[in-house]
Every structure is written in C-alpha cells, then in structure tokens.
Write a protein that holds these residues in place. Structure first.
Motif, PDB file in Angstrom:
ATOM      1  N   ARG A  93       0.816  -1.220   0.000  1.00 37.74           N
ATOM      2  CA  ARG A  93       0.000   0.000   0.000  1.00 37.74           C
ATOM      3  C   ARG A  93       0.851   1.272   0.000  1.00 37.74           C
ATOM      4  O   ARG A  93       0.496   2.287   0.604  1.00 37.74           O
ATOM      5  CB  ARG A  93      -0.973   0.001   1.189  1.00 37.74           C
ATOM      6  CG  ARG A  93      -1.892  -1.215   1.213  1.00 37.74           C
ATOM      7  CD  ARG A  93      -2.917  -1.136   2.327  1.00 37.74           C
ATOM      8  NE  ARG A  93      -3.692  -2.356   2.412  1.00 37.74           N
ATOM      9  CZ  ARG A  93      -4.730  -2.668   1.636  1.00 37.74           C
ATOM     10  NH1 ARG A  93      -5.110  -1.822   0.687  1.00 37.74           N
ATOM     11  NH2 ARG A  93      -5.374  -3.816   1.786  1.00 37.74           N
ATOM     12  N   GLN A  94       1.999   1.193  -0.675  1.00 41.24           N
ATOM     13  CA  GLN A  94       2.870   2.360  -0.813  1.00 41.24           C
ATOM     14  C   GLN A  94       3.202   2.638  -2.282  1.00 41.24           C
ATOM     15  O   GLN A  94       4.107   3.406  -2.583  1.00 41.24           O
ATOM     16  CB  GLN A  94       4.170   2.143  -0.026  1.00 41.24           C
ATOM     17  CG  GLN A  94       3.971   1.922   1.467  1.00 41.24           C
ATOM     18  CD  GLN A  94       5.268   1.602   2.189  1.00 41.24           C
ATOM     19  OE1 GLN A  94       6.328   2.103   1.826  1.00 41.24           O
ATOM     20  NE2 GLN A  94       5.190   0.763   3.216  1.00 41.24           N
ATOM     21  N   GLY A  95       2.486   1.974  -3.182  1.00 42.67           N
ATOM     22  CA  GLY A  95       2.736   2.157  -4.604  1.00 42.67           C
ATOM     23  C   GLY A  95       3.749   1.193  -5.182  1.00 42.67           C
ATOM     24  O   GLY A  95       3.956   1.168  -6.406  1.00 42.67           O
ATOM     25  N   LEU A  96       4.399   0.384  -4.327  1.00 50.89           N
ATOM     26  CA  LEU A  96       5.407  -0.555  -4.825  1.00 50.89           C
ATOM     27  C   LEU A  96       4.776  -1.661  -5.670  1.00 50.89           C
ATOM     28  O   LEU A  96       5.347  -2.092  -6.674  1.00 50.89           O
ATOM     29  CB  LEU A  96       6.173  -1.181  -3.659  1.00 50.89           C
ATOM     30  CG  LEU A  96       7.307  -0.359  -3.051  1.00 50.89           C
ATOM     31  CD1 LEU A  96       7.889  -1.090  -1.851  1.00 50.89           C
ATOM     32  CD2 LEU A  96       8.387  -0.097  -4.087  1.00 50.89           C
ATOM     33  N   GLY A  97       3.601  -2.129  -5.240  1.00 44.29           N
ATOM     34  CA  GLY A  97       2.931  -3.178  -5.995  1.00 44.29           C
ATOM     35  C   GLY A  97       2.579  -2.714  -7.397  1.00 44.29           C
ATOM     36  O   GLY A  97       2.749  -3.452  -8.373  1.00 44.29           O
ATOM     37  N   THR A  98       2.109  -1.478  -7.506  1.00 45.51           N
ATOM     38  CA  THR A  98       1.779  -0.919  -8.817  1.00 45.51           C
ATOM     39  C   THR A  98       3.025  -0.823  -9.690  1.00 45.51           C
ATOM     40  O   THR A  98       3.009  -1.205 -10.868  1.00 45.51           O
ATOM     41  CB  THR A  98       1.142   0.473  -8.656  1.00 45.51           C
ATOM     42  OG1 THR A  98      -0.061   0.351  -7.893  1.00 45.51           O
ATOM     43  CG2 THR A  98       0.825   1.085 -10.010  1.00 45.51           C
ATOM     44  N   LYS A  99       4.113  -0.325  -9.112  1.00 44.96           N
ATOM     45  CA  LYS A  99       5.355  -0.200  -9.876  1.00 44.96           C
ATOM     46  C   LYS A  99       5.859  -1.564 -10.326  1.00 44.96           C
ATOM     47  O   LYS A  99       6.286  -1.738 -11.479  1.00 44.96           O
ATOM     48  CB  LYS A  99       6.423   0.500  -9.035  1.00 44.96           C
ATOM     49  CG  LYS A  99       7.736   0.712  -9.778  1.00 44.96           C
ATOM     50  CD  LYS A  99       8.732   1.501  -8.939  1.00 44.96           C
ATOM     51  CE  LYS A  99      10.035   1.718  -9.713  1.00 44.96           C
ATOM     52  NZ  LYS A  99      11.020   2.504  -8.927  1.00 44.96           N
ATOM     53  N   LEU A 100       5.793  -2.543  -9.423  1.00 44.94           N
ATOM     54  CA  LEU A 100       6.246  -3.892  -9.758  1.00 44.94           C
ATOM     55  C   LEU A 100       5.408  -4.477 -10.886  1.00 44.94           C
ATOM     56  O   LEU A 100       5.944  -5.051 -11.846  1.00 44.94           O
ATOM     57  CB  LEU A 100       6.164  -4.785  -8.516  1.00 44.94           C
ATOM     58  CG  LEU A 100       6.552  -6.256  -8.682  1.00 44.94           C
ATOM     59  CD1 LEU A 100       7.993  -6.384  -9.156  1.00 44.94           C
ATOM     60  CD2 LEU A 100       6.353  -7.004  -7.362  1.00 44.94           C
ATOM     61  N   LEU A 101       4.097  -4.314 -10.806  1.00 46.77           N
ATOM     62  CA  LEU A 101       3.222  -4.862 -11.835  1.00 46.77           C
ATOM     63  C   LEU A 101       3.449  -4.167 -13.177  1.00 46.77           C
ATOM     64  O   LEU A 101       3.420  -4.812 -14.234  1.00 46.77           O
ATOM     65  CB  LEU A 101       1.760  -4.730 -11.397  1.00 46.77           C
ATOM     66  CG  LEU A 101       0.706  -5.458 -12.237  1.00 46.77           C
ATOM     67  CD1 LEU A 101       1.068  -6.921 -12.442  1.00 46.77           C
ATOM     68  CD2 LEU A 101      -0.666  -5.335 -11.581  1.00 46.77           C
TER      69      LEU A 101
END
Length: 339
Positions: A93-101
């Motif tokens: 929930r810090q934007g890392l998941g979006t960046k990784l995806l």
C-alpha cells in the motif's frame, strides 16, 4: 528507506527462498520453496532472469519480487503471460505493488511480442482469497476475476478408496511413470488439457524440465495403459503425476484422461491407487489445486475420494489487444540494475 530494484541472480536464491516462505505464511498460500526449488525456476526453458525476474531490496533484505512466464505456444490465438510475485506487508500500500506490476507487464509485452508478433496476449495473476491486496491491486490495474481455484487435501483418515474393479476386457495395466512413456504422456496431457481454462500445450523442453525437477516423483506417479479399441494397440489412457514439495506430503500435480477414455472412471480409480500408495509409504496427506469450474467435473471426483477444500483463490486476467501492445511497446520501460 532506500529501495533497490534488480533481477534475481543465483547468489540471491537464499534471500528469495526466505521471502517466498515468509509470504506463504503471511498470505496462507501453502507454497513453500527451498533454495534448490527456486534455482530450478531460474533454469526453466526460455527463462532469462535478467528480463523475467525482479527483486526489490531494502539494504540486504529482499522485501519483494516478481517473475513472468511467457507461453511458448498460443491458446485461443493469444499468448498467455503469467505474472507472479509478492511484497512483505510492511511495504504494501505504498505504490510498490503498482510499480512492480507495471515492470512485469512491460517485460511480458516485450517478450511475448518477440515470440509471437502481432498477437494479443492475456496477463494472468493470482489474487489469493477475496479481499486480498493482490486482488485489489489487480482490479485497480484493469484486471477482472477470470476463474476461481480451490486447494484441496486429504489425509488417511478421510480417504475413501475407490473399490470398483478395472474392466479387464480392455487389457488395462497400471504402471509407474517412466521415461519410456514420458513422451506419450506429454502428448496425452496436451490433449487432456486442451479444453481447460488457461492451459497451453507443453513443449518437449517444458515437459522434460517438469518431469526432471527435484520435486517430481516418478515413483509416486502412475499411468494407465490399455486398448481403446478391442485388440487395438496399447495406449496411455490416463495418468496422475505427483510431486513432493514438503517432505511427507504428496502434491497431485496433473490428473488427465484422454477424451476417448473419459466417463469410464479411470481417473478416479487411478487417483485412488496413487493416494493409497502414498499413504502406504508413510505420507501424511495429499493435496492438489483444481479449477472450480473444471469441464471434467474434477471437483466432484476429488470430493468422492475424501478430498476437502482448504482455501479458494481467484485468478485475475487482463487481455491486451495488438493495437494496445503496439502503443505500449513505444513507451519507456524501466531498467533494472544491481547496486
């Protein structure tokens, strides 16, 4: 905290194993891996760790990872790209998941286009149980639930052995899986799974990698051979392939029956034989994963033998058209470097 993005190298295997096993407990996936298991993944046919894996580091701790698998063959005139990965809860929930995806999607498009030019693709990613952060992330990126899968398990106390006898007029024989039958089983596997959602035909290299893996158990796998037509040639009719990821636990990896042999109870009797054999050799349980909407009615078959559902998860899918692929191919993509 400064985070570093890179790819997964051989020397990162132990950190990767530690992370995946932490995530297995946190997310209740029951997917535990040793360093040796993961090293085999880096050696899979067609996989390039520099392009197909991502590692996220906080100092010397791997706190997130991602990987792609691009289908070598098409299904429904599309290339399937499987996306996997995870983050420790403190970094969600810090934007890392979006960046990784975003990184994984860009890599998937690049590789899929090189293998299958001018072809649409389907991104598939595991969303865990309903309400899990992975599913929420997927939906925010345009994915929708495509399928639900159920993990099922059985212990010796719950096992209900199939008691119906084999039809001896078909000259049936149950044999352990062996290299001599491997190619015939591969061909049958591609036929048996041709009507299963998300399945693509396995190449010889992919099949050999699977059946030579450290966790694959030829000794606990069985095949059924016999005659489709009276006095016809001997053929492989059905098969059960098993693995052992956790000592003492049998994982039923593949269950298949040729279309001409369906409806005769072969899979039920053969799976019963495999499970009975495992328990007689000291295994404490057997488990498997099944499409809740399996076209062969597999869920009912497993329940009849005593398997019960332990968890249900969702597979998310996003289809990318050729036109969208062309536009995204011209967008800048991230470059990963090790610090």
């Amino acid at each position: 905290m400064n985070l570093t993005f890179g790819w997964i190298r051989d020397e990162d295997i132990h950190a990767w194993a530690k992370l995946t096993n932490q995530l297995a407990l946190i997310d209740d996936s029951d997917e535990f891996y040793t360093a040796e298991d993961l090293l085999e993944e880096l050696l899979e046919p067609g996989l390039d760790p520099k392009l197909d894996t991502v590692a996220i580091w906080a100092a010397d701790e791997m706190i997130g990872y991602g990987q792609i698998r691009v289908g070598q063959q098409l299904r429904d005139e599309m290339c399937r790209v499987s996306l996997g990965g995870g983050l420790l809860p403190a970094f969600r929930r810090q934007g890392l998941g979006t960046k990784l995806l975003e990184i994984l999607e860009a890599r998937g498009i690049s590789k899929a286009t090189a293998l299958h030019p001018a072809t649409a693709l389907a991104f598939d990613m595991w969303g865990h149980s309903v309400g899990h952060g992975a599913g929420i992330l997927a939906e925010s990126m345009g994915y929708t639930v495509a399928r639900y899968f159920q993990d099922m398990e059985i212990t010796s106390e719950n096992f209900r052995q199939e008691t119906e006898n084999w039809n001896q007029t078909e000259n049936l024989r149950v044999l352990p899986f062996s290299e001599g039958y491997s190619e015939r089983v591969r061909v049958l596997d591609n036929e048996a799974f041709s009507d299963h959602w998300g399945s693509t035909p396995k190449t010889i290299d992919e099949w050999n990698a699977m059946t030579s893996a450290r966790t694959f158990s030829a000794e606990r796998s069985q095949i059924l051979v016999g005659e489709i037509e009276p006095n016809g040639p001997e053929q492989v009719l059905s098969y059960i392939l098993a693995s052992e990821w956790t000592p003492g636990e049998l994982y039923v990896a593949r269950v298949g029956t040729g279309r001409a042999s369906r409806g005769k109870g072969y899979a039920a009797k053969l799976l019963s034989s495999v499970v009975l054999n495992a328990f007689s050799h000291g295994y404490t349980k057997a488990d498997l994963s099944v499409d809740a909407q399996s076209p062969t009615g597999a869920v009912g078959l497993y329940q009849r033998l005593g398997f019960s559902v332990t968890r249900t998860g969702a597979m998310y899918r996003k289809i990318v058209s050729v036109k969208e692929i062309d536009s995204r191919m011209h967008a800048p993509s991230a470059t990963l470097e090790h610090g």
